[in-house]
Structure formats: C-alpha cells, structure tokens
Design a protein around this motif. Structure first.
Motif, PDB file in Angstrom:
ATOM      1  N   LYS A 250       0.831  -1.197   0.000  1.00  8.39           N
ATOM      2  CA  LYS A 250       0.000   0.000   0.000  1.00  8.39           C
ATOM      3  C   LYS A 250       0.873   1.257   0.000  1.00  8.39           C
ATOM      4  O   LYS A 250       1.881   1.327   0.716  1.00  8.39           O
ATOM      5  CB  LYS A 250      -0.905  -0.008   1.234  1.00  8.39           C
ATOM      6  CG  LYS A 250      -1.795   1.216   1.375  1.00  8.39           C
ATOM      7  CD  LYS A 250      -2.704   1.084   2.580  1.00  8.39           C
ATOM      8  CE  LYS A 250      -3.418   2.398   2.886  1.00  8.39           C
ATOM      9  NZ  LYS A 250      -4.208   2.873   1.727  1.00  8.39           N
TER      10      LYS A 250
ATOM     11  N   GLY B 212      -8.295  -0.641  -6.923  1.00 13.16           N
ATOM     12  CA  GLY B 212      -8.396  -0.371  -5.498  1.00 13.16           C
ATOM     13  C   GLY B 212      -9.778   0.022  -5.036  1.00 13.16           C
ATOM     14  O   GLY B 212     -10.125  -0.169  -3.863  1.00 13.16           O
TER      15      GLY B 212
ATOM     16  N   ARG C  66      -6.293  -2.133  -1.213  1.00 14.80           N
ATOM     17  CA  ARG C  66      -5.092  -2.411  -1.994  1.00 14.80           C
ATOM     18  C   ARG C  66      -5.419  -2.303  -3.474  1.00 14.80           C
ATOM     19  O   ARG C  66      -6.566  -2.496  -3.878  1.00 14.80           O
ATOM     20  CB  ARG C  66      -4.563  -3.818  -1.697  1.00 14.80           C
ATOM     21  CG  ARG C  66      -4.245  -4.090  -0.251  1.00 14.80           C
ATOM     22  CD  ARG C  66      -3.065  -3.264   0.256  1.00 14.80           C
ATOM     23  NE  ARG C  66      -2.563  -3.777   1.521  1.00 14.80           N
ATOM     24  CZ  ARG C  66      -3.041  -3.429   2.719  1.00 14.80           C
ATOM     25  NH1 ARG C  66      -4.050  -2.584   2.805  1.00 14.80           N
ATOM     26  NH2 ARG C  66      -2.523  -3.932   3.818  1.00 14.80           N
TER      27      ARG C  66
END
Length: 322
Positions: free
Chosen positions: A190, A272, A279
């Motif tokens: 991330k 995402g 993520r």
C-alpha cells in the motif's frame, strides 16, 4: 494488489493471472506536434472523495464482523463525475498527453490529471527530467501486462524513485479501471508508488475463457474462508498485507463496470476502488494509440522471471499538448 515491485512477486502470477484478458477497442486520435513547456510543480489535491453513501468494498469485511478501521483500513476513494468508460474517450484539445518512444514504436497515453493528480504530476516530472530515458520494460507477461519505467538503483526504492524522492500514496478513482490499455503504477505494498508503471495488455477472450466474474466470486469466497481461520490470530494483519490483492468484492462492483470488463477485458483485481483491504494499483493514463506496439512487446521472449531476453527500451517519454 501486492504485486509490481522491481521483482514481480509470486502473488501477481498465482491466483489471478488466469483471469486477465481482453480485446482492446481503444480509441485513437491525431495528436498535434506541439510540445508542452508547462512544468507541474505539485499536485492539486482538490478532488472529491467518496461520501460514504455508496456501497463500499470494506463492507465485505464488516459483514464478516471485522472492523476495517481497527485493521488500519481507511479507504479514500476518489469520487469522479465522469461516466463509466470515459477513459476510452479521446483527449480534449489542450489536454496533456505522453508519447513513449520505444524500440518497438510509439505508445501514446492520455493522462488523467484530475482523477490521479499526484500520480500524473510524478509521471510528467520524471518524463521531463529524462528519468525514463533509456529505461526498459523489465517485466513482460503476455496476456497480462508490460511493466517498466524503473528509475534509480536505490534498494530502498524497489519500485523506482519518484519525483518526490520518496514513495507516495495510492489514488483510487471509482471511474478509472485496469482495462486493456490502462496504465497504472506498479507497487509492492500500500502507498509504495515510485517511478515504475505497467500497461494492462490482456484480451477479452481470455477474460471469458478463464471464468470471467465467476472467477472473482470464487476468489472472494476463498478469501472469506481464510479470514475466518485468522479471526482470532495475531497473524490477521499479516495475512491481509500478504493477500490484500485478492480482496476484490464483486458484489459492490456496478453492472456497467462489469460490462466494461466483459467487453474490453482487463484486470479488475488491480482496482483499489473495489478492494476490501484498500489495496490496488493507481490508474493514471490510457493508451490512445500504439496498442499494437504494446502487443508486440508482450510477445518478446522472456526468461522464467518474465524478464525479456533482449532489452525492450523506452528511449524517451515526450510530454505534449493534444
């Protein structure tokens, strides 16, 4: 998705590489031969963020009795007013575009500065500084992606050194998707963006052949089962960090987005906006011409690590006005 560092991780290729494919019906347009002299000094962060009223992927965790915030999951999805599929449109006159001059030919990109301001700023500044000159597409997986743009050789920056000098955060937009021809930032965790990027190269036929959306339904069911095993474990956070790329929640994906992937193909596991673990990979551009070049690059001979046996060079990246 925990996937694209300088060494493409195994997680990239395992669970979801089989579902990545589509036939590109991308747009093309004539570009003006006018080079932009504008310098992007810093990103404008004035975009709207989702209000919380719409269905969110983290609801998939909440439905299982998990507290996303307690797990450090606090998604801020950019809420854009454009319609689904707008990224396939031609740029407007005056928009900034980028031309990748490669050994195999030119690839022209439409940049999405409003939807991914920090990321586009980073890309433009690196290009203007010549940081992409003579870099390579160092990972090539036919039917998935071609990846390149590594700048610098600092082991502390496995995804390349950004124009900010440090890793920067993801920018997930609810109207930008990893469809064929979409250009996204490579990462290995991330908010670990640097200089590397990849171009989605999959085909619609393979998307269907490998199960389409039912494959993602099965993937989420498997993740939910594993989460139950980690519910009372101190390894829960580690499991999410390691497998966050598999947390796509199909039930919150709008029908028109699913249709976009079915028609054009691509890699929805990289988005995402629909990932319960927050993520994914930031989409910041779309190929508007030169997908034939991308497809040619995708066919080069590679070793067991997906590294081309002969260098595929990005000679330079030119920033222009459309």
């Amino acid at each position: 998705m925990k996937n694209f560092g300088k060494a493409l991780t195994g997680a990239l290729c395992v669970a979801l590489s089989l579902v990545l494919a589509f036939a590109f019906s991308g747009c093309s347009g004539k570009t003006e031969e006018k080079t932009s002299n504008a310098t992007v000094d810093e990103a404008e962060k004035t975009y709207p963020v989702s209000t919380g009223d719409e269905a969110k992927a983290i609801g998939g965790l909440e439905a299982l009795g998990f507290d996303p915030e307690a797990l450090g999951i606090k998604p801020e999805i950019i809420n854009d007013d454009n319609p689904v599929g707008f990224q396939l449109e031609n740029p407007k006159k005056g928009d900034t575009i980028a031309v990748l001059h490669t050994d195999y030919g030119d690839i022209t990109l439409r940049l999405f500065a409003e939807q991914a301001p920090m990321t586009v700023t980073n890309f433009v500044n690196l290009a203007k500084a010549g940081k992409y000159n003579n870099t390579t597409f160092h990972r090539v997986i036919e039917g998935f992606v071609v990846q390149g743009g590594h700048s610098g050789e600092d082991p502390n920056h496995p995804n390349g050194i950004s124009s900010y000098g440090t890793e920067f955060e993801d920018e997930f937009c609810d109207k930008l998707f990893n469809i064929r021809g979409a250009v996204s930032m490579a990462n290995n965790a991330k908010d670990s963006n640097g200089s590397q990027f990849f171009i989605n190269q999959t085909t619609a036929g393979d998307f269907e052949k490998n199960g389409g959306w039912s494959n993602y339904d099965d993937l989420w069911k498997n993740v939910k089962a594993q989460l139950e095993n980690y519910r009372d474990s101190n390894l829960l956070s580690a499991f999410i960090d390691e497998n966050g790329d598999k947390f796509i929640v199909p039930s919150v994906i709008p029908a028109e987005v699913k249709e976009l992937y079915e028609k054009n193909g691509g890699n929805p596991n990289l988005d995402g906006a629909f990932n319960a673990a927050d993520r994914g990979n930031t989409v910041f551009a779309q190929v508007i011409s030169g997908m034939d070049v991308v497809d040619s690059i995708a066919k080069v001979e590679v070793d067991k690590n997906s590294v081309p046996l002969e260098n595929v060079v990005i000679n330079s990246v030119e920033i222009k006005t459309y």
